[in-house]
Design a protein around this motif. Structure first.
Motif, mmCIF file in Angstrom:
data_model
loop_
_atom_site.group_PDB
_atom_site.id
_atom_site.type_symbol
_atom_site.label_atom_id
_atom_site.label_comp_id
_atom_site.label_asym_id
_atom_site.label_seq_id
_atom_site.Cartn_x
_atom_site.Cartn_y
_atom_site.Cartn_z
ATOM 1 N N GLY A 18 0.789 -1.229 0.000
ATOM 2 C CA GLY A 18 0.000 0.000 0.000
ATOM 3 C C GLY A 18 0.816 1.270 0.000
ATOM 4 N N ASP A 19 2.122 1.181 0.298
ATOM 5 C CA ASP A 19 2.972 2.376 0.193
ATOM 6 C C ASP A 19 2.940 2.872 -1.249
ATOM 7 N N ARG A 20 3.248 4.145 -1.400
ATOM 8 C CA ARG A 20 3.343 4.725 -2.737
ATOM 9 C C ARG A 20 4.694 5.417 -2.876
ATOM 10 N N VAL A 21 5.321 5.170 -4.045
ATOM 11 C CA VAL A 21 6.640 5.734 -4.313
ATOM 12 C C VAL A 21 6.607 6.479 -5.639
ATOM 13 N N LEU A 22 7.545 7.420 -5.779
ATOM 14 C CA LEU A 22 7.761 8.077 -7.071
ATOM 15 C C LEU A 22 8.915 7.372 -7.771
ATOM 16 N N VAL A 23 8.747 7.174 -9.080
ATOM 17 C CA VAL A 23 9.732 6.474 -9.892
ATOM 18 C C VAL A 23 10.262 7.424 -10.957
ATOM 19 N N ASN A 24 11.594 7.550 -11.011
ATOM 20 C CA ASN A 24 12.251 8.335 -12.047
ATOM 21 C C ASN A 24 12.385 7.448 -13.282
ATOM 22 N N LYS A 25 11.588 7.736 -14.303
ATOM 23 C CA LYS A 25 11.577 6.918 -15.512
ATOM 24 C C LYS A 25 12.591 7.402 -16.552
ATOM 25 N N PHE A 26 13.378 8.400 -16.206
ATOM 26 C CA PHE A 26 14.291 9.033 -17.142
ATOM 27 C C PHE A 26 15.759 8.707 -16.862
ATOM 28 N N ILE A 27 16.079 8.374 -15.618
ATOM 29 C CA ILE A 27 17.466 8.263 -15.166
ATOM 30 C C ILE A 27 18.299 7.275 -15.968
ATOM 31 N N VAL A 127 13.226 -2.533 -17.572
ATOM 32 C CA VAL A 127 13.307 -1.575 -16.465
ATOM 33 C C VAL A 127 12.478 -0.337 -16.778
ATOM 34 N N GLU A 128 11.558 -0.019 -15.874
ATOM 35 C CA GLU A 128 10.705 1.173 -16.002
ATOM 36 C C GLU A 128 11.396 2.410 -15.425
ATOM 37 N N GLY A 129 12.098 2.214 -14.281
ATOM 38 C CA GLY A 129 12.768 3.341 -13.645
ATOM 39 C C GLY A 129 13.169 3.024 -12.222
ATOM 40 N N GLU A 130 13.736 4.039 -11.555
ATOM 41 C CA GLU A 130 14.229 3.895 -10.183
ATOM 42 C C GLU A 130 13.265 4.550 -9.197
ATOM 43 N N ALA A 131 12.857 3.783 -8.185
ATOM 44 C CA ALA A 131 12.052 4.344 -7.099
ATOM 45 C C ALA A 131 12.990 5.195 -6.237
ATOM 46 N N PHE A 132 12.624 6.462 -6.027
ATOM 47 C CA PHE A 132 13.534 7.342 -5.288
ATOM 48 C C PHE A 132 12.890 8.034 -4.100
ATOM 49 N N LEU A 133 11.543 8.031 -4.011
ATOM 50 C CA LEU A 133 10.888 8.751 -2.932
ATOM 51 C C LEU A 133 9.641 8.010 -2.477
ATOM 52 N N LEU A 134 9.577 7.721 -1.177
ATOM 53 C CA LEU A 134 8.370 7.176 -0.570
ATOM 54 C C LEU A 134 7.523 8.376 -0.160
ATOM 55 N N PHE A 135 6.306 8.519 -0.750
ATOM 56 C CA PHE A 135 5.506 9.705 -0.443
ATOM 57 C C PHE A 135 4.200 9.386 0.275
ATOM 58 N N TRP A 136 3.829 8.107 0.385
ATOM 59 C CA TRP A 136 2.615 7.753 1.126
ATOM 60 C C TRP A 136 2.802 6.409 1.775
ATOM 61 N N PRO A 137 2.459 6.282 3.031
ATOM 62 C CA PRO A 137 1.796 7.271 3.878
ATOM 63 C C PRO A 137 2.758 8.378 4.300
ATOM 64 N N LEU A 138 2.190 9.538 4.569
ATOM 65 C CA LEU A 138 2.997 10.722 4.892
ATOM 66 C C LEU A 138 3.912 10.492 6.095
ATOM 67 N N ARG A 139 3.494 9.686 7.064
ATOM 68 C CA ARG A 139 4.337 9.454 8.257
ATOM 69 C C ARG A 139 5.663 8.796 7.891
ATOM 70 N N ASN A 140 5.727 8.164 6.716
ATOM 71 C CA ASN A 140 6.965 7.513 6.262
ATOM 72 C C ASN A 140 7.660 8.239 5.128
ATOM 73 N N PHE A 141 7.214 9.457 4.829
ATOM 74 C CA PHE A 141 7.758 10.246 3.727
ATOM 75 C C PHE A 141 9.280 10.307 3.808
ATOM 76 N N GLY A 142 9.946 10.026 2.684
ATOM 77 C CA GLY A 142 11.398 10.142 2.686
ATOM 78 C C GLY A 142 12.055 9.535 1.463
ATOM 79 N N SER A 143 13.331 9.791 1.335
ATOM 80 C CA SER A 143 14.132 9.330 0.203
ATOM 81 C C SER A 143 14.402 7.834 0.299
ATOM 82 N N LEU A 144 14.427 7.168 -0.850
ATOM 83 C CA LEU A 144 14.819 5.762 -0.941
ATOM 84 C C LEU A 144 16.245 5.615 -1.457
ATOM 85 N N LEU A 145 16.912 6.718 -1.731
ATOM 86 C CA LEU A 145 18.262 6.678 -2.297
ATOM 87 C C LEU A 145 19.294 6.567 -1.203
#
Length: 145
Positions: A18-27, A127-145
């Motif tokens: 259920g966590d949500r991350v942002l993925v950089n599809k360009f890197i 490969v679609e891209g690199e997950a770099f940021l956990l943005f949900w849930p907000l209590r766990n917001f932070g970088s994955l790098l």
């Protein structure tokens, strides 16, 4: 960039269902995946049309072996503080050599992860891209790098 929802427990404790991350599809147009990167990729299993998320543990030319749950890369045991210690992995695998233009992927929840030990190395083209940021849930917001 694209948002990605975590569908399984394969990356626990790093990512929960259920966590949500942002993925950089360009890197990866400018560089190649490195050990430790968390990637979203298209499944390599025939007839399976889904995206998966796992950690890169091997790059082209690396020898991968798992002995009683311990990952060895090129004969060296790996220090992996992110692996789920609550559910110990006691598996054996390999050795295999990662082919050119591919990566070897494993979940952080090794005892509960269908990964490259089951479906083989993942070609760069999947490969679609690199997950770099956990943005949900907000209590766990932070970088994955």
């Amino acid at each position: 960039m694209e948002a990605f929802w975590i569908p399984s427990e394969s990356m626990v404790p790093t990512l929960e269902v259920g966590d949500r991350v942002l993925v950089n599809k360009f890197i990866y147009r400018f560089t190649e995946p490195e050990r430790g990167d968390i990637l979203v990729f298209q499944s390599v299993v025939a007839g399976e049309d889904q995206d998966l998320i796992k950690r890169v543990v091997g790059t082209p030319g690396d020898e991968i072996r798992v002995q009683n749950g311990q990952l060895f890369v090129n004969g060296e045991p790996q220090n992996e503080p992110y692996v789920n210690r609550a559910l110990p992995d006691e598996s054996f695998y390999g050795p295999v050599i990662v082919p050119e233009d591919s990566v070897f992927m494993m979940g952080d929840n090794r005892a509960n992860s269908q990964d490259s030990r089951f479906f083989g190395p993942v070609p760069y083209e999947n490969v679609e891209g690199e997950a770099f940021l956990l943005f949900w849930p907000l209590r766990n917001f932070g970088s994955l790098l």
